[in-house]
Design an enzyme around this catalytic site. Structure first.
Site, PDB file in Angstrom:
ATOM      1  N   SER A   1      -1.081   7.444  14.623  1.00 60.27           N
ATOM      2  CA  SER A   1      -2.379   7.508  13.960  1.00 60.27           C
ATOM      3  C   SER A   1      -2.296   6.937  12.547  1.00 60.27           C
ATOM      4  O   SER A   1      -3.111   6.104  12.138  1.00 60.27           O
ATOM      5  CB  SER A   1      -2.867   8.957  13.919  1.00 60.27           C
ATOM      6  OG  SER A   1      -4.099   9.054  13.253  1.00 60.27           O
TER       7      SER A   1
ATOM      8  N   LYS B   1      -3.449   2.388  11.519  1.00 58.34           N
ATOM      9  CA  LYS B   1      -4.458   1.991  10.526  1.00 58.34           C
ATOM     10  C   LYS B   1      -3.838   1.155   9.419  1.00 58.34           C
ATOM     11  O   LYS B   1      -4.424   0.163   8.972  1.00 58.34           O
ATOM     12  CB  LYS B   1      -5.134   3.234   9.958  1.00 58.34           C
ATOM     13  CG  LYS B   1      -5.960   4.004  10.973  1.00 58.34           C
ATOM     14  CD  LYS B   1      -6.765   5.091  10.339  1.00 58.34           C
ATOM     15  CE  LYS B   1      -5.956   6.318   9.965  1.00 58.34           C
ATOM     16  NZ  LYS B   1      -5.548   7.133  11.104  1.00 58.34           N
ATOM     17  N   LYS B   2      -2.672   1.534   8.937  1.00 57.21           N
ATOM     18  CA  LYS B   2      -2.023   0.792   7.854  1.00 57.21           C
ATOM     19  C   LYS B   2      -1.586  -0.593   8.327  1.00 57.21           C
ATOM     20  O   LYS B   2      -1.741  -1.584   7.606  1.00 57.21           O
ATOM     21  CB  LYS B   2      -0.838   1.587   7.302  1.00 57.21           C
ATOM     22  CG  LYS B   2      -1.233   2.841   6.539  1.00 57.21           C
ATOM     23  CD  LYS B   2      -2.070   2.498   5.316  1.00 57.21           C
ATOM     24  CE  LYS B   2      -2.469   3.718   4.526  1.00 57.21           C
ATOM     25  NZ  LYS B   2      -3.337   3.377   3.369  1.00 57.21           N
TER      26      LYS B   2
ATOM     27  N   ASP C   1       0.842  -1.186   0.000  1.00 62.20           N
ATOM     28  CA  ASP C   1       0.000   0.000   0.000  1.00 62.20           C
ATOM     29  C   ASP C   1       0.877   1.235   0.000  1.00 62.20           C
ATOM     30  O   ASP C   1       2.106   1.166   0.129  1.00 62.20           O
ATOM     31  CB  ASP C   1      -0.913  -0.011   1.239  1.00 62.20           C
ATOM     32  CG  ASP C   1      -2.107   0.927   1.120  1.00 62.20           C
ATOM     33  OD1 ASP C   1      -2.261   1.580   0.074  1.00 62.20           O
ATOM     34  OD2 ASP C   1      -2.886   1.004   2.092  1.00 62.20           O
ATOM     35  N   LYS C   2       0.207   2.372  -0.113  1.00 57.59           N
ATOM     36  CA  LYS C   2       0.868   3.682  -0.074  1.00 57.59           C
ATOM     37  C   LYS C   2       0.042   4.622   0.798  1.00 57.59           C
ATOM     38  O   LYS C   2      -1.187   4.488   0.893  1.00 57.59           O
ATOM     39  CB  LYS C   2       0.989   4.221  -1.495  1.00 57.59           C
ATOM     40  CG  LYS C   2       1.108   5.734  -1.639  1.00 57.59           C
ATOM     41  CD  LYS C   2      -0.243   6.326  -2.002  1.00 57.59           C
ATOM     42  CE  LYS C   2      -0.193   7.840  -2.058  1.00 57.59           C
ATOM     43  NZ  LYS C   2      -1.559   8.417  -2.164  1.00 57.59           N
ATOM     44  N   HIS C   3       0.694   5.559   1.465  1.00 60.26           N
ATOM     45  CA  HIS C   3      -0.019   6.570   2.242  1.00 60.26           C
ATOM     46  C   HIS C   3       0.582   7.932   1.955  1.00 60.26           C
ATOM     47  O   HIS C   3       1.807   8.088   1.922  1.00 60.26           O
ATOM     48  CB  HIS C   3       0.070   6.294   3.749  1.00 60.26           C
ATOM     49  CG  HIS C   3      -0.585   7.365   4.570  1.00 60.26           C
ATOM     50  ND1 HIS C   3      -1.952   7.439   4.757  1.00 60.26           N
ATOM     51  CD2 HIS C   3      -0.057   8.439   5.212  1.00 60.26           C
ATOM     52  CE1 HIS C   3      -2.239   8.494   5.488  1.00 60.26           C
ATOM     53  NE2 HIS C   3      -1.106   9.123   5.781  1.00 60.26           N
ATOM     54  N   SER C   4      -0.282   8.933   1.762  1.00 58.90           N
ATOM     55  CA  SER C   4       0.153  10.314   1.581  1.00 58.90           C
ATOM     56  C   SER C   4      -0.260  11.128   2.798  1.00 58.90           C
ATOM     57  O   SER C   4      -1.344  10.917   3.356  1.00 58.90           O
ATOM     58  CB  SER C   4      -0.487  10.913   0.328  1.00 58.90           C
ATOM     59  OG  SER C   4      -0.293  12.318   0.287  1.00 58.90           O
TER      60      SER C   4
ATOM     61  N   ARG D   1      -7.686  14.967  19.781  1.00 53.49           N
ATOM     62  CA  ARG D   1      -6.545  15.799  19.357  1.00 53.49           C
ATOM     63  C   ARG D   1      -7.020  17.010  18.573  1.00 53.49           C
ATOM     64  O   ARG D   1      -6.471  18.108  18.685  1.00 53.49           O
ATOM     65  CB  ARG D   1      -5.590  14.976  18.493  1.00 53.49           C
ATOM     66  CG  ARG D   1      -4.760  13.961  19.276  1.00 53.49           C
ATOM     67  CD  ARG D   1      -4.067  13.004  18.330  1.00 53.49           C
ATOM     68  NE  ARG D   1      -3.244  13.709  17.369  1.00 53.49           N
ATOM     69  CZ  ARG D   1      -3.001  13.294  16.134  1.00 53.49           C
ATOM     70  NH1 ARG D   1      -3.544  12.168  15.701  1.00 53.49           N
ATOM     71  NH2 ARG D   1      -2.226  13.993  15.329  1.00 53.49           N
TER      72      ARG D   1
ATOM     73  N   THR E   1      -9.506  10.945  -0.455  1.00 52.90           N
ATOM     74  CA  THR E   1      -9.634   9.958  -1.525  1.00 52.90           C
ATOM     75  C   THR E   1     -11.054   9.391  -1.603  1.00 52.90           C
ATOM     76  O   THR E   1     -11.576   9.159  -2.692  1.00 52.90           O
ATOM     77  CB  THR E   1      -8.613   8.824  -1.315  1.00 52.90           C
ATOM     78  OG1 THR E   1      -7.296   9.384  -1.339  1.00 52.90           O
ATOM     79  CG2 THR E   1      -8.720   7.776  -2.402  1.00 52.90           C
TER      80      THR E   1
END
Length: 434
Positions: free
Chosen positions: A182, A186-187, A79-82, A167, A119
């Site tokens: 955070s 999740k990932k 996967d990828k996260h931005s 937060r 997204t």
């Protein structure tokens, strides 16, 4: 254990045991920890920090506060996260391209945050498409289409959902330890074998300077690798939009142009780079450059678009979306150019102001209950360095009314700087880690 004692230990700068952070994360999930205690915990972490070991322990504790996925598939789960920016629709290109290369991508995504787009909101601009699936349907979609971009279920990472909300109202969003926990909780709960991170820097990012972006990238890479997930990061430029469009349907259109083999531009270049690195992490390519070549082929031969089409149809969208996407996407009532106020070069953009202009058009939420208008936004945004004559269009505004278009134009006139000489254009990639 006792929440007050744990908070006091952090406040006093004492290291915490893994069991204490696990207890606190479970307390967030099941309600044993009050909102006041969660806020005090977040402030103590912001001010004192947890250290590398404590950051990893908190990430794993939050990951384990709810349901975790595991997979038995015939390819790597990557996967990828931005970290968020403007015109960033990379996920819509990257996920199906990775699937076309033999990877599986269970991408759990989010809504718009602040001035940045989400997204899920972009995907839901496709008529009929819904991004909430139960676990069985999610697993089936990943197995059949190779990729699924969906929202998190209520059972996954409940500790993060609770702490994130606290937060947001206690001025503790900026904590490096809490940001890291955070994102990664999740990932990691998604059962990934490899993860590539896109950490944004510049006027359209949350991290405005390279040093802050690099510090976050280092924390994320160190923590994810310590948790057993092969991870690397790119620090990428956000001093101008990734795609030449901001807004949900408009960004889907840009992603479709890349998926259909169009000119790559910044969106294609970044998608190919990140996907190539993800293939390396997943063991499908010996090097990022080899992976990038594999990804480019999926864009030119139509296989990435085919995987995207299967995902869209399975999520309730049109079966012929890939073939007829232009006829399916919503169109704004008012579309007009923003003219250049003078002759010169586009030398700077205030990305955050541009993102907020789209929010003002109705393309995002100012409060949680706002309805998003998927058709509004900006497109044909000229890149930095472009020479213009007075009156030339700098971009197009897509609005629900003339009044909305007027207000957006007034903001955008201040957000785009025209100078006499062309400025240095920042490189797309500022650095790599891992």
């Amino acid at each position: 254990m006792d929440a007050r004692a744990i908070i006091a230990r952090i406040r006093n700068g004492s290291p915490l045991e893994r069991t204490e952070l696990s207890w606190f994360a479970n307390g967030l999930a099941d309600g044993r920890v009050s909102d006041a205690q969660a806020g005090a915990f977040a402030m103590a972490v912001l001010l004192k920090g947890l250290g590398e070991a404590g950051r990893t322990d908190l990430t794993l504790a939050m990951r384990d506060s709810g349901r975790r996925l595991d997979w038995a598939l015939d390819g790597p789960v990557i996967d990828k996260h931005s970290t968020g920016g403007i015109g960033d629709c990379v996920s819509l290109v990257l996920a199906p391209a990775l699937a076309a290369c033999g990877a599986y991508v269970p991408m759990i995504s989010g809504r718009g945050l602040g001035h940045t787009g989400g997204t899920l909101d972009k995907l839901e601009s496709i008529p009929g498409l819904a991004t909430q699936l139960d676990e069985a349907a999610f697993r089936d979609l990943v197995a059949r289409a190779g990729c699924a971009i969906v929202g998190a279920s209520a059972e996954m990472v409940p500790a993060d959902r609770r702490l994130y909300a606290v937060r947001d109202v206690t001025a503790t969003v900026e904590s490096l330890d809490l940001i890291t926990a955070s994102i990664l909780s999740k990932k990691l709960a998604a059962g990934l074998e490899g993860l590539v991170l896109d950490v944004k820097t510049g006027s359209g990012a949350f991290m405005k300077c390279d040093a802050d972006a690099r510090a976050l990238a280092e924390a994320l890479v160190e923590t994810a690798n310590a948790a057993g997930c092969r991870t690397s990061a790119v620090v990428s430029d956000m001093n101008q939009p990734v795609a030449p469009a901001l807004g949900n349907a408009l960004e889907v259109a840009e992603a479709m142009r890349v998926l259909k083999g169009g000119t790559h531009g910044r969106l294609g270049a970044l998608s190919i780079d990140l996907a190539g690195e993800a293939l390396r992490l997943g063991g499908l390519a010996e090097a990022r450059e080899i992976g990038a070549h594999m990804v480019s082929k999926t864009l030119s031969d139509g296989s990435a678009a085919a995987h995207f089409g299967r995902m869209v149809a399975a999520l309730g969208g049109p079966n012929d979306f890939v073939e007829n996407w232009e006829s399916h996407l919503p169109v704004a009532d008012v579309i007009r150019d923003l003219p250049a106020p003078r002759t010169g070069h586009v030398v700077a953009m205030d990305g955050e102001a541009m993102g907020l202009a789209v929010i003002g058009l109705g393309g995002g939420r100012q409060v949680e209950t706002d309805r998003v208008n998927p058709a509004v936004g900006l497109d044909r945004v000229l890149p930095l360095g472009t020479s213009v004559a007075k009156g030339d269009p700098l971009l197009r505004v897509h609005a629900a009314s003339e009044d909305h278009a007027d207000r957006a134009a007034a903001r955008l006139e201040q957000a785009i700087v025209i100078g006499d000489a062309s400025a240095r254009i920042p490189s797309l990639i500022h650095g790599r880690l891992g």
